[in-house]
Design a protein around this motif. Structure first.
Motif, mmCIF file in Angstrom:
data_model
loop_
_atom_site.group_PDB
_atom_site.id
_atom_site.type_symbol
_atom_site.label_atom_id
_atom_site.label_comp_id
_atom_site.label_asym_id
_atom_site.label_seq_id
_atom_site.Cartn_x
_atom_site.Cartn_y
_atom_site.Cartn_z
ATOM 1 N N THR A 109 0.827 -1.201 0.000
ATOM 2 C CA THR A 109 0.000 0.000 0.000
ATOM 3 C C THR A 109 0.854 1.242 0.000
ATOM 4 O O THR A 109 1.924 1.305 0.587
ATOM 5 C CB THR A 109 -0.904 0.036 1.245
ATOM 6 O OG1 THR A 109 -0.093 -0.026 2.409
ATOM 7 C CG2 THR A 109 -1.882 -1.134 1.245
ATOM 8 N N LEU A 154 0.414 -14.001 -0.327
ATOM 9 C CA LEU A 154 -0.667 -13.036 -0.106
ATOM 10 C C LEU A 154 -0.881 -12.789 1.384
ATOM 11 O O LEU A 154 -1.064 -11.638 1.820
ATOM 12 C CB LEU A 154 -1.955 -13.543 -0.757
ATOM 13 C CG LEU A 154 -1.978 -13.525 -2.289
ATOM 14 C CD1 LEU A 154 -3.136 -14.351 -2.814
ATOM 15 C CD2 LEU A 154 -2.060 -12.089 -2.801
ATOM 16 N N ALA A 175 -4.243 -2.832 -6.908
ATOM 17 C CA ALA A 175 -4.427 -4.026 -7.723
ATOM 18 C C ALA A 175 -4.745 -3.637 -9.157
ATOM 19 O O ALA A 175 -5.531 -2.718 -9.398
ATOM 20 C CB ALA A 175 -5.555 -4.879 -7.153
ATOM 21 N N ALA A 184 -2.814 -7.370 -0.163
ATOM 22 C CA ALA A 184 -1.924 -7.553 -1.310
ATOM 23 C C ALA A 184 -2.810 -8.031 -2.447
ATOM 24 O O ALA A 184 -3.977 -8.359 -2.245
ATOM 25 C CB ALA A 184 -0.824 -8.572 -0.994
ATOM 26 N N PHE A 185 -2.261 -8.092 -3.658
ATOM 27 C CA PHE A 185 -3.079 -8.523 -4.783
ATOM 28 C C PHE A 185 -2.400 -9.653 -5.538
ATOM 29 O O PHE A 185 -1.201 -9.894 -5.405
ATOM 30 C CB PHE A 185 -3.382 -7.354 -5.730
ATOM 31 C CG PHE A 185 -2.188 -6.825 -6.481
ATOM 32 C CD1 PHE A 185 -1.688 -7.475 -7.610
ATOM 33 C CD2 PHE A 185 -1.549 -5.652 -6.065
ATOM 34 C CE1 PHE A 185 -0.583 -6.984 -8.300
ATOM 35 C CE2 PHE A 185 -0.455 -5.150 -6.755
ATOM 36 C CZ PHE A 185 0.029 -5.824 -7.877
ATOM 37 N N CYS A 186 -3.202 -10.334 -6.346
ATOM 38 C CA CYS A 186 -2.698 -11.406 -7.202
ATOM 39 C C CYS A 186 -3.112 -11.104 -8.635
ATOM 40 O O CYS A 186 -4.291 -10.909 -8.924
ATOM 41 C CB CYS A 186 -3.269 -12.758 -6.762
ATOM 42 S SG CYS A 186 -2.704 -14.160 -7.765
ATOM 43 N N SER A 241 -6.910 -13.933 -1.905
ATOM 44 C CA SER A 241 -6.647 -12.651 -2.543
ATOM 45 C C SER A 241 -7.649 -11.589 -2.090
ATOM 46 O O SER A 241 -7.287 -10.429 -1.874
ATOM 47 C CB SER A 241 -6.705 -12.818 -4.063
ATOM 48 O OG SER A 241 -6.455 -11.594 -4.721
ATOM 49 N N VAL A 285 2.453 -2.874 -8.375
ATOM 50 C CA VAL A 285 3.098 -3.048 -7.061
ATOM 51 C C VAL A 285 3.566 -1.700 -6.536
ATOM 52 O O VAL A 285 3.339 -1.360 -5.364
ATOM 53 C CB VAL A 285 4.285 -4.034 -7.168
ATOM 54 C CG1 VAL A 285 5.052 -4.079 -5.846
ATOM 55 C CG2 VAL A 285 3.789 -5.426 -7.546
ATOM 56 N N ASP A 317 2.619 -8.948 -2.981
ATOM 57 C CA ASP A 317 1.883 -9.004 -4.237
ATOM 58 C C ASP A 317 2.411 -10.147 -5.095
ATOM 59 O O ASP A 317 3.616 -10.439 -5.099
ATOM 60 C CB ASP A 317 2.014 -7.681 -4.995
ATOM 61 C CG ASP A 317 1.377 -6.525 -4.241
ATOM 62 O OD1 ASP A 317 0.300 -6.729 -3.655
ATOM 63 O OD2 ASP A 317 1.969 -5.429 -4.233
ATOM 64 N N ALA A 357 7.415 -8.350 -4.007
ATOM 65 C CA ALA A 357 6.566 -9.089 -4.936
ATOM 66 C C ALA A 357 7.154 -10.460 -5.195
ATOM 67 O O ALA A 357 8.362 -10.675 -5.059
ATOM 68 C CB ALA A 357 6.440 -8.318 -6.248
#
Length: 371
Positions: free
Chosen positions: A2, A89, A326, A120-122, A115, A321, A94, A71
């Motif tokens: 973030t 995650l 996301a 965090a994102f995928c 997710s 990232v 990420d 990441a």
């Protein structure tokens, strides 16, 4: 991740140090990122990767995490996607996860849930969306050049192209499936991407295994090693028809091996125009008709720059990232839709009946039946 929108270099690790892991590592050198390490359970794979890229390698993700990564790129065999993607995650890392989302629908659902809950994102590795020709098509589509898109023919057929008999690709336990999960997943994703990912309501499909377990399988080249007397318990050919809630459709033909000329094209039909995209060459042809002057047909060849789709995909991932947001492309939810279609094709092939999906997406995952 973030908040950080600075121009800092993203620290990235690769999980799964086989061929695809090396493929990604080579492209990081030209990206706004620093490769800081890799993970693999194989000592030989770790040694080769460390020698090739001059970075430390580890047996566990925890050891890589201790290196301070932002990441992770996960390129393991399909069976292990869930283990490493979820761990990353949950650690706030990420993830760029190579296709398919998982080896089974149940595992894919768990990745998607992780997710949704993570800080965090995928992003999922459907690199063909980053082809310049595909992006030209999507821009034309937004301009309304094709009218309403109604149908996509998705064809990815090899004359001989089983990726290593005896490798994890040909083991149902590890891969989750054969040609359908290996190359069919790309074909389904790209077809649904052309149609803006409508709701899929019905799938009819059939799968076959005609070549992979034959002693007289004749080929000119093979991606991996051909192991004598290797088990082969996956499909090498799949056909399907996919219907959507808004009346659109996709016809699918994928194969690792056939006795016919190979093809790797997508034909998109619309009410005011259409297009053919050759994935192998990257060529895009736009098809239109007009009565201006006199009735006539036009087929316009679109020429774009040659581009590395994996490199462009990586750059989009690293930019997301850095921004701490996301990406709105190659999402887990889209990948989960693709996984549901694949699962439905296998179930339809087993039962000989169409599979209705409209009532399944919010219900418990149906048991998957496989031959």
């Amino acid at each position: 991740m973030t908040g950080d929108t600075s121009q800092r270099t993203i620290r990235v690790g690769i999980v799964g140090l086989g061929g695809i892991g090396h493929h990604h590592a080579e492209r990081i050198a030209d990206a706004p990122a620093q490769l800081v390490g890799g993970v693999d359970i194989s000592p030989d794979a770790r040694s080769r990767f460390a020698s090739a890229y001059g970075v430390p390698t580890f047996e566990t993700f925890d050891a890589l995490y201790d290196e301070g990564i932002d990441a992770a790129i996960v390129t393991t065999p399909n069976k292990f996607h869930e283990e490493y993607a979820v761990q990353a995650l949950e650690s706030g890392i990420d993830v760029l996860l190579e296709k398919p989302l998982a080896n089974t629908l149940e595992s894919a659902e768990r990745i998607a849930e992780a997710s949704r809950d993570a800080d965090a994102f995928c992003m999922v590795g459907f690199n063909n969306r980053f082809s310049p020709a595909v992006e030209v098509f999507k821009s034309y589509q937004r301009e309304g050049r094709f009218g309403e898109l109604t149908h996509v023919e998705a064809n990815w057929v090899r004359r001989r192209g089983i990726p290593g008999r005896g490798s994890w690709f040909t083991s149902e336990e590890v891969s989750g499936g054969g040609a359908l999960l290996d190359i069919g997943v790309h074909a389904i994703d790209l077809a649904l991407h052309f149609l803006d990912f409508p709701e899929v309501v019905e799938v009819t499909g059939d799968t076959r295994s005609e070549f992979g377990d034959r002693d007289d399988y004749t080929y000119l080249e093979m991606y991996g090693e051909d192991v004598e007397d290797a088990d082969f318990d996956v499909d090498d050919h799949a056909s399907a028809y996919i219907r959507t809630a808004d009346g659109k459709s996709v016809s699918l033909e994928v194969a690792w091996a056939t006795n016919r000329p190979p093809t790797n094209d997508f034909v998109v039909q619309g009410t005011d125009g259409g297009a053919t995209f050759d994935r192998e060459s990257g060529d895009l042809t736009v098809h239109q008709v007009s009565d201006t002057g006199a009735p006539h047909f036009t087929d316009t060849e679109v020429e774009t720059r040659t581009n590395d789709t994996h490199k462009r995909e990586q750059r989009a991932f690293f930019e997301a990232v850095r921004a701490g947001e996301a990406p709105d492309r190659n999402t887990v939810e889209e990948a989960l839709t693709v996984q549901r279609v694949i699962d439905a094709i296998y179930r339809s092939a087993e039962t000989g009946r169409a599979v209705e999906l409209a009532d399944e997406t919010d219900a418990a995952t149906p048991e998957r039946v496989r031959q």
